[in-house]
Design a protein around this motif. Structure first.
Motif, PDB file in Angstrom:
ATOM      1  N   PHE A 113       0.809  -1.227   0.000  1.00  0.00           N
ATOM      2  CA  PHE A 113       0.000   0.000   0.000  1.00  0.00           C
ATOM      3  C   PHE A 113       0.842   1.278   0.000  1.00  0.00           C
ATOM      4  CE2 PHE A 113      -2.988  -2.980   2.215  1.00  0.00           C
ATOM      5  CZ  PHE A 113      -3.941  -3.036   1.209  1.00  0.00           C
ATOM      6  N   PHE A 114       2.135   1.195   0.275  1.00  0.00           N
ATOM      7  CA  PHE A 114       2.955   2.409   0.329  1.00  0.00           C
ATOM      8  C   PHE A 114       2.986   3.059  -1.063  1.00  0.00           C
ATOM      9  CE2 PHE A 114       6.899   4.847   0.148  1.00  0.00           C
ATOM     10  CZ  PHE A 114       6.831   5.564   1.324  1.00  0.00           C
ATOM     11  N   GLY A 115       2.709   4.363  -1.117  1.00  0.00           N
ATOM     12  CA  GLY A 115       2.733   5.085  -2.384  1.00  0.00           C
ATOM     13  C   GLY A 115       1.433   5.052  -3.160  1.00  0.00           C
ATOM     14  N   MET A 116       0.440   4.286  -2.695  1.00  0.00           N
ATOM     15  CA  MET A 116      -0.868   4.273  -3.355  1.00  0.00           C
ATOM     16  C   MET A 116      -1.685   5.484  -2.909  1.00  0.00           C
ATOM     17  SD  MET A 116      -2.383   0.396  -3.354  1.00  0.00           S
ATOM     18  CE  MET A 116      -1.657  -0.932  -4.324  1.00  0.00           C
ATOM     19  N   ASN A 117      -2.560   5.970  -3.806  1.00  0.00           N
ATOM     20  CA  ASN A 117      -3.506   7.001  -3.390  1.00  0.00           C
ATOM     21  C   ASN A 117      -4.765   6.335  -2.832  1.00  0.00           C
ATOM     22  OD1 ASN A 117      -5.253   6.298  -5.579  1.00  0.00           O
ATOM     23  ND2 ASN A 117      -4.106   7.665  -6.943  1.00  0.00           N
ATOM     24  N   GLU A 118      -5.688   7.138  -2.325  1.00  0.00           N
ATOM     25  CA  GLU A 118      -6.868   6.589  -1.660  1.00  0.00           C
ATOM     26  C   GLU A 118      -7.708   5.730  -2.595  1.00  0.00           C
ATOM     27  OE1 GLU A 118      -9.276   9.186   0.641  1.00  0.00           O
ATOM     28  OE2 GLU A 118      -7.574  10.292   1.486  1.00  0.00           O
ATOM     29  N   ILE A 119      -7.878   6.179  -3.822  1.00  0.00           N
ATOM     30  CA  ILE A 119      -8.700   5.424  -4.780  1.00  0.00           C
ATOM     31  C   ILE A 119      -8.076   4.054  -5.039  1.00  0.00           C
ATOM     32  CG2 ILE A 119      -9.528   5.360  -7.166  1.00  0.00           C
ATOM     33  CD1 ILE A 119      -9.740   8.406  -7.072  1.00  0.00           C
ATOM     34  N   ARG A 142     -16.236   3.687   3.071  1.00  0.00           N
ATOM     35  CA  ARG A 142     -16.190   4.648   4.187  1.00  0.00           C
ATOM     36  C   ARG A 142     -15.261   4.154   5.287  1.00  0.00           C
ATOM     37  NH1 ARG A 142     -22.201   5.681   6.023  1.00  0.00           N
ATOM     38  NH2 ARG A 142     -21.102   6.942   7.594  1.00  0.00           N
ATOM     39  N   VAL A 143     -15.295   2.853   5.556  1.00  0.00           N
ATOM     40  CA  VAL A 143     -14.423   2.275   6.580  1.00  0.00           C
ATOM     41  C   VAL A 143     -12.956   2.440   6.190  1.00  0.00           C
ATOM     42  CG1 VAL A 143     -13.772   0.144   7.756  1.00  0.00           C
ATOM     43  CG2 VAL A 143     -16.190   0.629   7.315  1.00  0.00           C
ATOM     44  N   ILE A 144     -12.649   2.158   4.918  1.00  0.00           N
ATOM     45  CA  ILE A 144     -11.263   2.279   4.450  1.00  0.00           C
ATOM     46  C   ILE A 144     -10.784   3.723   4.562  1.00  0.00           C
ATOM     47  CG2 ILE A 144      -9.723   1.985   2.474  1.00  0.00           C
ATOM     48  CD1 ILE A 144     -11.736  -0.186   1.475  1.00  0.00           C
ATOM     49  N   ARG A 145     -11.610   4.656   4.067  1.00  0.00           N
ATOM     50  CA  ARG A 145     -11.203   6.062   4.075  1.00  0.00           C
ATOM     51  C   ARG A 145     -11.075   6.585   5.506  1.00  0.00           C
ATOM     52  NH1 ARG A 145     -11.198   8.551  -0.851  1.00  0.00           N
ATOM     53  NH2 ARG A 145     -12.210   7.424  -2.571  1.00  0.00           N
ATOM     54  N   ALA A 146     -11.864   6.082   6.420  1.00  0.00           N
ATOM     55  CA  ALA A 146     -11.736   6.498   7.824  1.00  0.00           C
ATOM     56  C   ALA A 146     -10.395   6.058   8.387  1.00  0.00           C
ATOM     57  CB  ALA A 146     -12.892   5.896   8.635  1.00  0.00           C
ATOM     58  N   HIS A 147      -9.982   4.837   8.072  1.00  0.00           N
ATOM     59  CA  HIS A 147      -8.662   4.378   8.530  1.00  0.00           C
ATOM     60  C   HIS A 147      -7.544   5.221   7.913  1.00  0.00           C
ATOM     61  CE1 HIS A 147     -10.758   0.684   9.925  1.00  0.00           C
ATOM     62  NE2 HIS A 147      -9.715   0.565  10.740  1.00  0.00           N
ATOM     63  N   ILE A 148      -7.694   5.573   6.648  1.00  0.00           N
ATOM     64  CA  ILE A 148      -6.680   6.405   5.983  1.00  0.00           C
ATOM     65  C   ILE A 148      -6.591   7.769   6.660  1.00  0.00           C
ATOM     66  CG2 ILE A 148      -6.115   7.607   3.833  1.00  0.00           C
ATOM     67  CD1 ILE A 148      -7.269   5.199   2.313  1.00  0.00           C
ATOM     68  N   THR A 188     -14.542  16.076  14.553  1.00  0.00           N
ATOM     69  CA  THR A 188     -14.100  15.279  13.407  1.00  0.00           C
ATOM     70  C   THR A 188     -13.853  13.841  13.835  1.00  0.00           C
ATOM     71  OG1 THR A 188     -13.072  17.219  12.387  1.00  0.00           O
ATOM     72  CG2 THR A 188     -12.361  15.068  11.585  1.00  0.00           C
ATOM     73  N   GLY A 189     -13.326  13.659  15.049  1.00  0.00           N
ATOM     74  CA  GLY A 189     -13.098  12.321  15.568  1.00  0.00           C
ATOM     75  C   GLY A 189     -14.385  11.518  15.650  1.00  0.00           C
ATOM     76  N   ARG A 190     -15.489  12.194  16.066  1.00  0.00           N
ATOM     77  CA  ARG A 190     -16.767  11.494  16.144  1.00  0.00           C
ATOM     78  C   ARG A 190     -17.241  11.069  14.747  1.00  0.00           C
ATOM     79  NH1 ARG A 190     -19.025  11.790  21.177  1.00  0.00           N
ATOM     80  NH2 ARG A 190     -18.234  13.444  22.563  1.00  0.00           N
ATOM     81  N   ARG A 191     -17.014  11.921  13.760  1.00  0.00           N
ATOM     82  CA  ARG A 191     -17.400  11.558  12.391  1.00  0.00           C
ATOM     83  C   ARG A 191     -16.581  10.369  11.896  1.00  0.00           C
ATOM     84  NH1 ARG A 191     -17.728  17.233  11.696  1.00  0.00           N
ATOM     85  NH2 ARG A 191     -15.676  17.298  10.677  1.00  0.00           N
ATOM     86  N   ILE A 192     -15.294  10.358  12.231  1.00  0.00           N
ATOM     87  CA  ILE A 192     -14.441   9.221  11.843  1.00  0.00           C
ATOM     88  C   ILE A 192     -14.963   7.941  12.484  1.00  0.00           C
ATOM     89  CG2 ILE A 192     -12.136   8.202  12.067  1.00  0.00           C
ATOM     90  CD1 ILE A 192     -10.973  11.026  11.857  1.00  0.00           C
TER      91      ILE A 192
END
Length: 415
Positions: A113-119, A142-148, A188-192
């Motif tokens: 995953f190093f160097g990959m963008n979110e998509i 949404r779960v993936i993007r929250a971890h990112i 923002t933490g609550r939204r995450i």
């Protein structure tokens, strides 16, 4: 003599008509067939009475292209392959322009995953979840993007090491408190936390699916040069292509169920920049990898080195033949089994072989004791047969090879 002369003539015609040639020399000369017009061929090298035979054609190939192209060598912990690539890289003198990265369990610098963008990360995670036969819902993204986002707040690069660190929190109360104390603030933490869905009771809990994917990939990667010590290394195939590096990645062939599909997604993330991929002794048992290697617009020049190419590629005979359609050159050394030899003969194809048969006879006149009127009958027939018979492949001796240049449709019996 007429019959024998015709048989020889017909044999010569058969050879010329179907591009059969003969050549002699040291085995390293075979490398010329892999470097046609100074462009790397897509090739297969298979068989051999001794493993060293398979590597002889690679010397010229490596000397020609190392440093000129990014090169990724995925091998089954083969010290011989490491040695010849390292030697070629050293002799090329391209250390600054093309670094050499050797990754294995002793030198654990591999970082998925190093160097990959979110998509790219989202797409890769979806593919891995599907590979594990889990149900992926729209919430998974949404779960993936929250971890990112959590990794960004912690200033940890997107990486398997980063994701794995987050997955180690088993106490959800502690995990919740840590997220709310992130630099982004409590709101923002609550939204995450809401996007993570960690407290969902849904049977298709996508938070649990995320952790399952990361756990399975980590288990595979830990056997192939990824460190479990929560440190982010910076080496993978994508970075090797970007930095024009030569990457040797030792893969444990018993732990590739998720690793190979991951590597496919990593290679697909490359923006079609030309690179060389060599696969040595690793079973290509993933349909997505086979499909990727068959593509013509990926920028990938592929070479496969194997003791038995038929065993390496899973699936039925049609899958094998479809895969070989992309290959420009085949170098076959001795194979011990007739079934394998038949599959290799199928690659080279068939033709209508012209046969000549001669018979001699005499005729006696009426009431004559002594024969007279000697005559010779010559009959021609055709037989649809392999251009290279399976027994020719199983009968090869040490130092002998059969080369099939698919670009020119030539067959070369070497030595």
């Amino acid at each position: 003599m007429m019959g024998w002369r015709n048989k020889n003539d017909i044999a010569l015609v058969n050879q010329q008509l179907f591009n059969v040639y003969f050549s002699r020399g040291r085995l390293d000369r075979l490398g010329a067939y892999l470097c046609t017009n100074n462009v790397p061929a897509n090739f297969i090298v298979s068989g051999g009475s001794h493993p060293d035979e398979r590597y002889e054609p690679l010397y010229q190939f490596l000397d020609t292209f190392i440093g000129r192209y990014p090169m990724i060598v995925i091998h089954n912990s083969d010290v011989h392959m490491e040695a010849i690539v390292g030697q070629a890289w050293q002799e090329a003198g391209v250390s600054e322009a093309s670094p050499l990265w050797i990754v294995d369990q002793r030198r654990a610098e591999f970082e998925p995953f190093f160097g990959m963008n979110e998509i790219q990360v989202v797409s890769t995670m979806r593919q891995l979840a599907n590979k594990l036969n889990y149900t992926v819902t729209p919430r998974f993204e949404r779960v993936i993007r929250a971890h990112i986002l959590i990794l960004k707040e912690l200033e940890i690069p997107i990486s398997l090491s980063g994701f794995n660190y987050l997955c180690q929190f088993q106490d959800m109360g502690e995990f919740y408190d840590n997220i709310l104390s992130l630099p982004c603030g409590e709101a923002t933490g609550r939204r995450i936390w809401a996007d993570l869905g960690a407290d969902s009771e849904d049977s298709n809990n996508q938070f649990d699916l995320f952790r399952t994917v990361i756990s399975n990939l980590a288990g595979n990667a830990a056997q192939s040069g990824w460190s479990t010590e929560n440190r982010v290394a910076g080496i993978n195939c994508l970075e090797a292509i970007r930095q024009n590096a030569t990457l040797l990645l030792a893969v444990n062939d018993l732990y590739t169920e998720l690793l190979l599909p991951y590597l496919v997604e990593e290679l697909k993330s490359n923006a079609q920049r030309p690179f060389i991929l060599l696969i040595d002794g690793v079973r290509i048992n993933d349909e997505h990898l086979l499909e990727y290697l068959r593509r013509t617009n990926s920028g990938c020049h592929c070479g496969i080195i194997s003791e038995n190419i038929v065993d390496v590629i899973s699936g039925d005979d049609s899958d094998f033949l479809r895969f070989t359609e992309k290959m420009n050159c085949f170098i076959f050394f001795k194979h011990g089994t007739g079934k394998t030899a038949i599959s290799l003969s199928e690659i080279i194809g068939r033709y209508d072989y012209t046969k000549v048969e001669a018979s001699q006879g005499t005729a006696r006149g009426f009431f004559n004791i002594l024969p007279r009127d000697r005559h010779e009958d010559i009959r021609f027939s055709t037989e649809n047969r392999y251009r290279v018979m399976p027994e020719e492949i199983t009968g090869l001796k040490p130092g002998q090879a059969i080369v099939f240049d698919a670009t020119t449709d030539q067959i070369i019996h070497f030595n």
